[in-house]
Motif scaffolding. Structure first.
Motif, PDB file in Angstrom:
ATOM      1  N   MET A   1       0.940  -0.794   0.022  1.00 56.32           N
ATOM      2  CA  MET A   1      -0.328   0.279   0.232  1.00 56.32           C
ATOM      3  C   MET A   1       1.191   0.868  -0.060  1.00 56.32           C
ATOM      4  O   MET A   1       2.157   1.233   0.902  1.00 56.32           O
ATOM      5  N   ALA A   2       0.581   2.366  -0.644  1.00 61.00           N
ATOM      6  CA  ALA A   2       1.210   3.782  -0.792  1.00 61.00           C
ATOM      7  C   ALA A   2       0.159   4.817  -0.353  1.00 61.00           C
ATOM      8  O   ALA A   2      -0.955   4.907  -0.591  1.00 61.00           O
ATOM      9  N   ALA A   3       1.517   5.959  -0.117  1.00 60.76           N
ATOM     10  CA  ALA A   3       0.965   6.858  -0.066  1.00 60.76           C
ATOM     11  C   ALA A   3       1.096   8.012  -1.592  1.00 60.76           C
ATOM     12  O   ALA A   3       1.558   7.477  -1.909  1.00 60.76           O
ATOM     13  N   TYR A   4      -0.081   8.985  -1.558  1.00 59.52           N
ATOM     14  CA  TYR A   4      -0.023   9.873  -2.513  1.00 59.52           C
ATOM     15  C   TYR A   4       0.071  11.132  -2.091  1.00 59.52           C
ATOM     16  O   TYR A   4      -0.773  11.976  -1.752  1.00 59.52           O
ATOM     17  N   GLY A   5       1.185  11.798  -3.595  1.00 58.48           N
ATOM     18  CA  GLY A   5       1.355  13.250  -2.773  1.00 58.48           C
ATOM     19  C   GLY A   5       0.906  14.384  -3.867  1.00 58.48           C
ATOM     20  O   GLY A   5       0.967  13.786  -5.007  1.00 58.48           O
ATOM     21  N   TYR A   6       0.944  15.616  -3.693  1.00 57.77           N
ATOM     22  CA  TYR A   6       1.347  16.625  -5.385  1.00 57.77           C
ATOM     23  C   TYR A   6       2.456  16.647  -5.125  1.00 57.77           C
ATOM     24  O   TYR A   6       2.781  17.290  -4.376  1.00 57.77           O
ATOM     25  N   PHE A   7       3.781  17.022  -6.565  1.00 54.83           N
ATOM     26  CA  PHE A   7       4.411  17.275  -6.349  1.00 54.83           C
ATOM     27  C   PHE A   7       3.818  18.889  -6.953  1.00 54.83           C
ATOM     28  O   PHE A   7       3.847  19.249  -8.365  1.00 54.83           O
ATOM     29  N   LEU A   8       4.906  19.634  -5.914  1.00 53.75           N
ATOM     30  CA  LEU A   8       4.733  21.468  -6.475  1.00 53.75           C
ATOM     31  C   LEU A   8       6.384  21.501  -7.529  1.00 53.75           C
ATOM     32  O   LEU A   8       6.941  21.531  -7.068  1.00 53.75           O
ATOM     33  N   SER A   9       5.803  22.806  -8.640  1.00 55.97           N
ATOM     34  CA  SER A   9       6.942  22.168  -9.405  1.00 55.97           C
ATOM     35  C   SER A   9       7.124  23.631  -9.473  1.00 55.97           C
ATOM     36  O   SER A   9       6.733  24.832  -9.812  1.00 55.97           O
ATOM     37  N   CYS A  10       8.483  24.334  -8.735  1.00 58.30           N
ATOM     38  CA  CYS A  10       8.874  25.552  -8.840  1.00 58.30           C
ATOM     39  C   CYS A  10       9.690  26.291 -10.150  1.00 58.30           C
ATOM     40  O   CYS A  10       9.211  27.945 -10.182  1.00 58.30           O
ATOM     41  N   GLU A  11       9.261  25.674 -10.556  1.00 58.39           N
ATOM     42  CA  GLU A  11       9.919  25.668 -12.459  1.00 58.39           C
ATOM     43  C   GLU A  11       8.415  26.707 -13.309  1.00 58.39           C
ATOM     44  O   GLU A  11       9.085  27.049 -13.736  1.00 58.39           O
ATOM     45  N   GLU A  12       8.293  25.686 -12.827  1.00 58.68           N
ATOM     46  CA  GLU A  12       6.462  26.246 -14.053  1.00 58.68           C
ATOM     47  C   GLU A  12       5.357  27.042 -13.059  1.00 58.68           C
ATOM     48  O   GLU A  12       4.874  28.213 -13.853  1.00 58.68           O
ATOM     49  N   PHE A  13       5.454  27.240 -11.944  1.00 57.44           N
ATOM     50  CA  PHE A  13       4.192  28.032 -11.045  1.00 57.44           C
ATOM     51  C   PHE A  13       4.837  29.256  -9.826  1.00 57.44           C
ATOM     52  O   PHE A  13       5.894  28.717  -9.598  1.00 57.44           O
ATOM     53  N   SER A  14       4.425  30.531  -9.612  1.00 60.14           N
ATOM     54  CA  SER A  14       4.975  31.863  -9.353  1.00 60.14           C
ATOM     55  C   SER A  14       4.757  30.944  -8.042  1.00 60.14           C
ATOM     56  O   SER A  14       3.515  30.080  -7.375  1.00 60.14           O
TER      57      SER A  14
END
Length: 320
Positions: A1-14
């Motif tokens: 079983m796994a956990a799921y996260g969100y990856f924040l892209s500093c290169e694309e967003f302010s």
């Protein structure tokens, strides 16, 4: 079983967009956040590159989710002692929910002060010494260190979390995976490669966590999604060590001229078919990942989070 996260892209967003994405990620049911650490974006079309330590401080005020850097290079652009202090403060701000993901870095970010860019074997030696320095400083004791790559003189970190900061080491080949198994508290890699995870575990990784991530592009129009990925992230399809050795966004743009939309279509999950997104994420859990971080390419962030909240996350095996 796994956990799921969100990856924040500093290169694309302010910065403000990243903070809003963090809020939406928590509301959508993601369990953790990862955030990139770059001085430059990969290309000018991406157009951003916020200072990660400022971002983590801000994230600590808008979300209760754990935060992991994916990944910081603690060897060239910033001295390991400064990275140790930054990691300690981040862990305090997040009430112990910070994990320090580190790697050997890319010339794109690390050459900016005029330092020579070492070959891979030397970068791994530097990373190993950096981890030693960081761990010593995170004890709160006064540290003096004179090594082949770094000097620390009478340094002590005063603002410390209650528990040591976990250090997760990135690797994309067998030598780096073995190093991660030997010196890391966990392993970071970005492809669902069960053999590489096996190398990490046999080299000392044992039951330590393995984390990684993938980029997708949700859109109701698959062709439009492919064009979005091709415009913003063609660098994802560059082979070999190019990502580690090309020095500027312009060099990446030149290399990416060889990347076609068809290459993107075959390699990246695009569109709004939930089964395709579920299959892409499950490739990581099937390979043995403990945490999988998903990043949405492009502007359709709210629609992406609604889609994952209702159509994708409920059908993934969960750790809790």
């Amino acid at each position: 079983m796994a956990a799921y996260g969100y990856f924040l892209s500093c290169e694309e967003f302010s910065p403000s967009q990243l903070l809003e994405q963090a809020r939406m990620a928590e509301q959508a049911g993601f369990e953790a956040l990862a955030i990139s650490d770059h001085f430059h974006p990969w290309n000018d079309e991406q157009g951003q590159s916020a200072f990660v330590w400022s971002m983590i401080g801000a994230l600590s005020q808008v979300t209760s989710l754990p935060v992991t850097t994916l990944v910081t290079c603690p060897t060239v652009r910033l001295h390991p002692a400064i990275n140790a202090q930054a990691a300690a403060t981040s862990a305090v701000l997040t009430d112990g929910r910070f994990r320090f993901g580190i790697g050997t870095g890319e010339a794109l970010n690390e050459h900016i002060l005029g330092d020579a860019w070492p070959e891979a074997s030397q970068r791994m030696d530097m990373l190993e010494e950096a981890v030693q320095v960081i761990r010593e400083l995170l004890t709160g004791e006064q540290v003096t260190h004179h090594g082949p790559h770094y000097t620390v003189q009478n340094a002590r970190i005063y603002t410390l979390p209650e528990q040591p900061v976990p250090i997760y080491v990135s690797g994309f080949g067998p030598q780096a995976a073995a190093l991660a198994g030997r010196i890391g508290d966990g392993f970071v890699t970005m492809t669902p490669d069960a053999d590489l995870i096996g190398r990490f575990r046999s080299a000392g990784g044992g039951g330590k966590p393995v984390i990684g991530g993938l980029k997708v592009c949700w859109d109701t129009d698959r062709d439009r999604a492919v064009k979005t990925v091709h415009r913003l992230w063609p660098n994802e399809q560059l082979p070999g060590e190019l990502a580690q050795v090309l020095p500027t966004p312009r060099h990446f743009e030149q290399a990416a001229e060889l990347v076609t939309e068809e290459m993107v279509r075959k390699a990246t999950t695009c569109g709004d078919d939930p089964d395709e997104h579920i299959t892409a994420v499950r490739a990581y859990t099937d390979a043995g990942f403990d945490e999988v971080y998903v990043n949405q390419i492009g502007a359709d962030q709210r629609q992406f989070f609604d889609f994952y909240r209702t159509r994708v996350l409920p059908d993934l095996p969960r750790s809790r």
